[in-house]
Scaffold this motif. Structure first.
Motif, PDB file in Angstrom:
ATOM      1  N   ARG A 171       0.835  -1.200   0.000  1.00 22.57           N
ATOM      2  CA  ARG A 171       0.000   0.000   0.000  1.00 22.57           C
ATOM      3  C   ARG A 171       0.874   1.256   0.000  1.00 22.57           C
ATOM      4  NH1 ARG A 171      -4.933  -1.030  -2.045  1.00 22.57           N
ATOM      5  NH2 ARG A 171      -5.776  -2.892  -1.043  1.00 22.57           N
ATOM      6  N   LEU A 172       0.350   2.278  -0.640  1.00 24.86           N
ATOM      7  CA  LEU A 172       0.991   3.584  -0.750  1.00 24.86           C
ATOM      8  C   LEU A 172       0.126   4.629  -0.061  1.00 24.86           C
ATOM      9  CD1 LEU A 172       1.899   3.565  -4.543  1.00 24.86           C
ATOM     10  CD2 LEU A 172       3.571   3.861  -2.718  1.00 24.86           C
ATOM     11  N   VAL A 173       0.764   5.523   0.691  1.00 27.13           N
ATOM     12  CA  VAL A 173       0.063   6.646   1.330  1.00 27.13           C
ATOM     13  C   VAL A 173       0.931   7.885   1.168  1.00 27.13           C
ATOM     14  CG1 VAL A 173      -0.772   7.607   3.516  1.00 27.13           C
ATOM     15  CG2 VAL A 173      -1.143   5.186   3.002  1.00 27.13           C
ATOM     16  N   GLU A 174       0.313   8.998   0.772  1.00 26.83           N
ATOM     17  CA  GLU A 174       1.029  10.257   0.721  1.00 26.83           C
ATOM     18  C   GLU A 174       1.075  10.865   2.116  1.00 26.83           C
ATOM     19  OE1 GLU A 174       1.105  14.456  -1.801  1.00 26.83           O
ATOM     20  OE2 GLU A 174      -0.706  13.207  -1.829  1.00 26.83           O
ATOM     21  N   ALA A 175       2.286  11.057   2.625  1.00 27.31           N
ATOM     22  CA  ALA A 175       2.461  11.638   3.956  1.00 27.31           C
ATOM     23  C   ALA A 175       2.070  13.112   3.945  1.00 27.31           C
ATOM     24  CB  ALA A 175       3.914  11.472   4.402  1.00 27.31           C
ATOM     25  N   PRO A 176       1.786  13.690   5.106  1.00 25.19           N
ATOM     26  CA  PRO A 176       1.442  15.113   5.153  1.00 25.19           C
ATOM     27  C   PRO A 176       2.509  16.009   4.542  1.00 25.19           C
ATOM     28  CG  PRO A 176       0.848  14.067   7.215  1.00 25.19           C
ATOM     29  CD  PRO A 176       1.611  13.049   6.430  1.00 25.19           C
ATOM     30  N   ASP A 177       3.786  15.592   4.595  1.00 24.67           N
ATOM     31  CA  ASP A 177       4.862  16.409   4.036  1.00 24.67           C
ATOM     32  C   ASP A 177       5.106  16.144   2.555  1.00 24.67           C
ATOM     33  OD1 ASP A 177       6.112  13.938   4.067  1.00 24.67           O
ATOM     34  OD2 ASP A 177       7.557  14.443   5.632  1.00 24.67           O
ATOM     35  N   GLY A 178       4.259  15.315   1.929  1.00 30.00           N
ATOM     36  CA  GLY A 178       4.369  15.053   0.501  1.00 30.00           C
ATOM     37  C   GLY A 178       5.225  13.865   0.138  1.00 30.00           C
ATOM     38  N   HIS A 179       5.956  13.290   1.104  1.00 29.74           N
ATOM     39  CA  HIS A 179       6.713  12.075   0.837  1.00 29.74           C
ATOM     40  C   HIS A 179       5.758  10.871   0.819  1.00 29.74           C
ATOM     41  CE1 HIS A 179      10.226  14.490   0.996  1.00 29.74           C
ATOM     42  NE2 HIS A 179      10.217  14.671   2.311  1.00 29.74           N
ATOM     43  N   LEU A 180       6.292   9.686   0.561  1.00 26.14           N
ATOM     44  CA  LEU A 180       5.463   8.505   0.371  1.00 26.14           C
ATOM     45  C   LEU A 180       5.760   7.457   1.438  1.00 26.14           C
ATOM     46  CD1 LEU A 180       5.965   7.994  -3.481  1.00 26.14           C
ATOM     47  CD2 LEU A 180       4.241   9.407  -2.336  1.00 26.14           C
ATOM     48  N   PHE A 181       4.707   6.953   2.086  1.00 27.43           N
ATOM     49  CA  PHE A 181       4.811   5.737   2.880  1.00 27.43           C
ATOM     50  C   PHE A 181       4.516   4.548   1.971  1.00 27.43           C
ATOM     51  CE2 PHE A 181       3.575   8.663   6.453  1.00 27.43           C
ATOM     52  CZ  PHE A 181       4.727   8.495   7.215  1.00 27.43           C
ATOM     53  N   VAL A 182       5.319   3.486   2.115  1.00 30.02           N
ATOM     54  CA  VAL A 182       5.155   2.270   1.311  1.00 30.02           C
ATOM     55  C   VAL A 182       5.199   1.083   2.260  1.00 30.02           C
ATOM     56  CG1 VAL A 182       5.962   0.972  -0.693  1.00 30.02           C
ATOM     57  CG2 VAL A 182       6.532   3.414  -0.486  1.00 30.02           C
ATOM     58  N   THR A 183       4.214   0.191   2.204  1.00 32.40           N
ATOM     59  CA  THR A 183       4.240  -0.994   3.060  1.00 32.40           C
ATOM     60  C   THR A 183       4.834  -2.168   2.288  1.00 32.40           C
ATOM     61  OG1 THR A 183       2.050  -1.920   2.517  1.00 32.40           O
ATOM     62  CG2 THR A 183       2.119  -0.163   4.163  1.00 32.40           C
ATOM     63  N   ILE A 184       5.692  -2.930   2.975  1.00 30.75           N
ATOM     64  CA  ILE A 184       6.379  -4.068   2.377  1.00 30.75           C
ATOM     65  C   ILE A 184       6.157  -5.291   3.259  1.00 30.75           C
ATOM     66  CG2 ILE A 184       8.570  -4.986   1.529  1.00 30.75           C
ATOM     67  CD1 ILE A 184       7.810  -2.442   0.077  1.00 30.75           C
ATOM     68  N   GLY A 185       5.699  -6.397   2.680  1.00 33.12           N
ATOM     69  CA  GLY A 185       5.532  -7.627   3.432  1.00 33.12           C
ATOM     70  C   GLY A 185       6.860  -8.342   3.643  1.00 33.12           C
ATOM     71  N   ASP A 186       6.824  -9.407   4.455  1.00 34.50           N
ATOM     72  CA  ASP A 186       8.065 -10.130   4.773  1.00 34.50           C
ATOM     73  C   ASP A 186       8.480 -11.103   3.682  1.00 34.50           C
ATOM     74  OD1 ASP A 186       6.407 -12.369   5.027  1.00 34.50           O
ATOM     75  OD2 ASP A 186       6.725 -12.604   7.186  1.00 34.50           O
ATOM     76  N   ARG A 187       7.713 -11.150   2.580  1.00 36.31           N
ATOM     77  CA  ARG A 187       7.975 -12.006   1.415  1.00 36.31           C
ATOM     78  C   ARG A 187       8.028 -13.493   1.788  1.00 36.31           C
ATOM     79  NH1 ARG A 187       9.450 -10.316  -3.236  1.00 36.31           N
ATOM     80  NH2 ARG A 187       8.154 -12.140  -3.702  1.00 36.31           N
ATOM     81  N   GLY A 188       7.394 -13.844   2.905  1.00 35.45           N
ATOM     82  CA  GLY A 188       7.368 -15.238   3.331  1.00 35.45           C
ATOM     83  C   GLY A 188       8.616 -15.671   4.084  1.00 35.45           C
ATOM     84  N   ASP A 189       9.557 -14.746   4.310  1.00 34.84           N
ATOM     85  CA  ASP A 189      10.792 -15.013   5.040  1.00 34.84           C
ATOM     86  C   ASP A 189      10.667 -14.350   6.407  1.00 34.84           C
ATOM     87  OD1 ASP A 189      13.352 -15.394   5.979  1.00 34.84           O
ATOM     88  OD2 ASP A 189      14.310 -14.067   4.511  1.00 34.84           O
ATOM     89  N   ARG A 190      10.122 -15.069   7.387  1.00 34.72           N
ATOM     90  CA  ARG A 190       9.743 -14.463   8.662  1.00 34.72           C
ATOM     91  C   ARG A 190      10.888 -13.740   9.361  1.00 34.72           C
ATOM     92  NH1 ARG A 190       6.791 -19.411   8.836  1.00 34.72           N
ATOM     93  NH2 ARG A 190       8.377 -20.375  10.146  1.00 34.72           N
ATOM     94  N   PRO A 191      12.063 -14.373   9.549  1.00 35.89           N
ATOM     95  CA  PRO A 191      13.112 -13.685  10.320  1.00 35.89           C
ATOM     96  C   PRO A 191      13.575 -12.377   9.692  1.00 35.89           C
ATOM     97  CG  PRO A 191      13.584 -16.042  10.139  1.00 35.89           C
ATOM     98  CD  PRO A 191      12.445 -15.753   9.198  1.00 35.89           C
ATOM     99  N   SER A 192      13.420 -12.240   8.384  1.00 35.78           N
ATOM    100  CA  SER A 192      13.917 -11.033   7.724  1.00 35.78           C
ATOM    101  C   SER A 192      13.176  -9.775   8.180  1.00 35.78           C
ATOM    102  CB  SER A 192      13.824 -11.167   6.199  1.00 35.78           C
ATOM    103  OG  SER A 192      12.476 -11.202   5.765  1.00 35.78           O
TER     104      SER A 192
END
Length: 369
Positions: free
Chosen positions: A160-181
């Motif tokens: 997911r992508l969210v535009e931060a109040p300061d105009g930068h971008l938040f991006v969510t990244i999953g663990d890709r199935g590699d739990r310890p990472s």
């Protein structure tokens, strides 16, 4: 576009899209809610694994389909937008989120996340492009960010992508199935990132080994939204139980896979239990899992009593969860035949609640009934 993605699109070219006009929805149904009767209008039909929707300021909207199509719906028509890069449409990966920034009317710039192919491997990536004036194609397309380590796993892209109040971008990244990472800030797996619109680490980030990281210890965040104060929340998949709503703080560790309120799919215990010093607690968790995806924090425009409430789609139990209260809890399940595997939930320009149903292959709009 990748061979697999292209072949899927070719098979779908003959699919008939149906789109409502402003005065005539494709279908309209009534469902009950705590705020009274709701009208649910079907706006677009014929979608194939829809993942995200975004609203254009000049009218119309963009829809992503996971198998690699970007669709423009407006004025009673749905058309594919040309100009996407190669996309690894495999497993849970493909063309994923779309973000239309606040300044789109001035710059015509938009952002998308997708699974970028690296041979048999893939990586969550962020694409920046401009939409042509006629909406027919993407221009000046550039992948501005790719996570550090592509893998051959087709799981847990986040995205997911969210535009931060300061105009930068938040991006969510999953663990890709590699739990310890998810506990290793030397890679991007299991994190929320904050990047500039050029893909660099945003100023003021905590300074981890991977400087784009804002927070870590996440499993698979598939929903994200800002509240009225600009505070970021994410919703993420647990394993067997333990889906979470998290209030995301700079530099914080959200515990996966050391702590969790769920269990592994095998039934075995996850990590150390539910708490550990230095690791954040969720604002809310579900057990059993609802498979949450898509998240919106409501402004109160059409339903003042819902101002500040969180809405989350359930892929598993086919409803929209409404959460409320200072101690966030699920207070209502909004459901009907149309809430079949809800992938995305957004507030529209006029305060309606819009959602994408994977099971129905359709986009819906909720208004007071």
């Amino acid at each position: 576009m990748s061979l697999k993605s292209s072949s899927r699109l070719a098979r779908g070219m003959a699919a008939a899209f149906l789109i409502a006009t402003a005065s005539s929805p494709l279908s309209a149904e009534k469902i009950d809610s705590a705020a009274g009767q709701l009208q649910v209008d079907r706006i677009v039909s014929g979608l194939d694994a829809p993942w995200a929707v975004g609203f254009l300021p000049e009218g119309g909207l963009l829809i992503t389909e996971r198998d690699g199509a970007l669709l423009l719906a407006r004025e009673g028509q749905v058309n594919r937008v040309a100009g996407l890069p190669d996309i690894a449409a495999d497993g849970q990966g493909g063309l994923l989120d779309v973000l239309i920034p606040r300044d789109f009317a001035q710059r015509r710039e938009l952002f998308m996340t997708y699974a970028q192919p690296f041979g048999r491997r893939s990586a969550t990536a962020v694409l920046r492009a401009k939409l042509s004036d006629d909406g027919a194609r993407l221009l000046e397309t550039k992948t501005i960010f790719t996570i550090a380590e592509p893998t051959n796993s087709g799981r847990h892209f986040g995205s997911r992508l969210v535009e931060a109040p300061d105009g930068h971008l938040f991006v969510t990244i999953g663990d890709r199935g590699d739990r310890p990472s998810a506990q290793d800030t030397g890679n991007h797996n299991g994190t929320v990132l904050k990047i500039t619109r050029d893909g660099a680490a945003a100023p003021g980030n905590p300074g981890f080994d991977q400087p784009e990281i804002w927070s870590y210890g996440h499993r698979n965040p598939q929903g994200a939204a800002l509240d009225a104060s600009g505070q970021l929340y994410v919703v993420e998949h647990g394993a067997r139980g333990g889906d979470e709503v998290n209030r995301v703080q700079r530099g914080a560790n959200y515990g996966w896979p050391v702590i969790s309120y769920g269990r592994h799919y095998s039934g075995l215990k996850i990590g150390e239990g539910t708490t550990r010093d230095g690791m954040e607690q969720p604002e809310h968790y579900w057990d059993p899992s609802i498979a949450p995806s898509g998240m919106m924090i409501y402004s109160g425009a059409l339903w003042p009593q819902w101002e500040g409430d969180i809405f989350v789609g359930s892929l598993k139990f086919d409803y929209i969860s409404r959460l409320s209260g200072s101690d966030i809890s699920e207070v209502e399940q909004i459901s009907g035949p149309m809430t079949n595997r809800v992938r995305d939930v957004r507030e529209g320009p006029n305060g309606g609640i819009w959602f994408l149903s994977v099971g129905e292959g359709a986009l819906y709009r909720i208004t007071p009934g």
